[in-house]
Design a protein around this motif. Structure first.
Motif, short mmCIF file in Angstrom:
data_model
loop_
_atom_site.label_atom_id
_atom_site.label_comp_id
_atom_site.label_asym_id
_atom_site.label_seq_id
_atom_site.Cartn_x
_atom_site.Cartn_y
_atom_site.Cartn_z
N HIS A 1 1.96 44.27 59.31
CA HIS A 1 2.15 43.03 58.56
C HIS A 1 0.95 42.75 57.64
O HIS A 1 1.11 42.38 56.47
N GLU A 2 -0.25 42.95 58.18
CA GLU A 2 -1.47 42.67 57.40
C GLU A 2 -1.61 43.61 56.20
O GLU A 2 -2.08 43.21 55.13
N ALA B 1 0.73 42.18 53.69
CA ALA B 1 0.25 40.86 53.25
C ALA B 1 -0.85 41.03 52.21
O ALA B 1 -0.96 40.26 51.25
N ASP C 1 5.71 40.08 52.08
CA ASP C 1 5.98 39.57 53.43
C ASP C 1 6.91 40.55 54.16
O ASP C 1 8.11 40.33 54.25
#
Length: 257
Positions: free
Chosen positions: A109-110, A113, A118
């Motif tokens: 996810h990071e 991001a 997203d």
């Protein structure tokens, strides 16, 4: 090849994805199914997938020579001095150690991001793959912190790169360590799967051959051989699955399956 299976839920419906499907797929009870890695397009409406294959039956020396990029060869060697630890995890191990999946999901996810996207890891799909016995994960640790993750779909003769993600760090030294670690992990994955007697390492798809896409160029630098196969779009199997797909096809803007 064995039929690799992942069970998913989409809007409350059961959705099965199969790699290298054999005739038995027709017996599977689910609402929707999607088939991957079909050798040919029989009816003209399948999706073509380009990928690269590395032949793991070659000797270690030949595999080294196959790597096209001299920089990559240097980085793999240089990484041996970076004080990193590399570990490979089986399906059973991942299921027994929930924290590996949590760390993987966080890193995934990071990474997106950081690119203002997203995108999250489908943890349930990864778990399903492990429960069905087809998952292998490899992780690089630096000072006990995981910095690179790879996940694979595996049967007894083929492994397919499924996910690859790295920690984002702004410090230059750390970025260099992570960059080298990712290349080294591909090499160590080859060695790990080679020892298991697996002959084909599939790079999990490229957009095009000889493209300017950064990810494609990265994969091509390892010297794989172009290989094509086909996927089906999702197909309805139950009445409700067929109805849901009919609605989806009328409204393609509906959430992607």
């Amino acid at each position: 090849s064995v039929m690799i299976r992942i069970d998913k839920k989409r809007h409350g419906l059961s959705y099965v994805e199969l790699w290298f499907p054999n005739g038995e797929w027709k017996e599977i009870k689910c609402d929707m199914v999607r088939l991957h890695c079909l050798p040919e397009d029989e009816n003209g409406n399948l999706e073509l997938q380009h990928t690269l294959w590395t032949d793991l039956s070659k000797s270690e020396e030949e595999l080294k020579q196959n790597i096209v990029s001299k920089t990559f060869k240097y980085d793999i060697r240089r990484s041996e001095r970076d004080n990193i630890t590399i570990r490979h995890f089986t399906s059973q191990y991942v299921l027994a150690h929930e924290e590996i999946l949590q760390q993987f999901a966080k890193c995934y996810h990071e990474m997106y991001a950081e690119k203002n996207l997203d995108i999250t890891l489908d943890v349930a799909a990864v778990k399903s793959c492990a429960q069905n016995g087809f998952l292998t994960m490899s992780v690089v640790y630096y000072e006990e912190e995981p910095i690179v993750f790879h996940s694979y779909l595996c049967d007894e003769s083929v492994v397919i790169l499924w996910h690859s993600c790295s920690n984002f760090r702004s410090e230059k030294d750390m970025m260099n360590i992570i960059g080298r670690a990712n290349k080294r992990l591909h090499w160590e994955d080859w060695m790990y799967f080679k020892k298991l007697g697996i002959s084909t390492y599939d790079w999990g798809g490229v957009f095009a051959y000889n493209s300017d896409n950064g990810i494609d160029k990265f994969k091509e630098a390892f010297g794989g051989v172009p290989h094509d196969y086909y996927h089906t779009p999702p197909r309805g199997k139950s009445l409700i699955g067929k109805a849901a797909l009919a609605v989806y096809n009328l409204h393609p803007a509906a959430k992607k399956l």
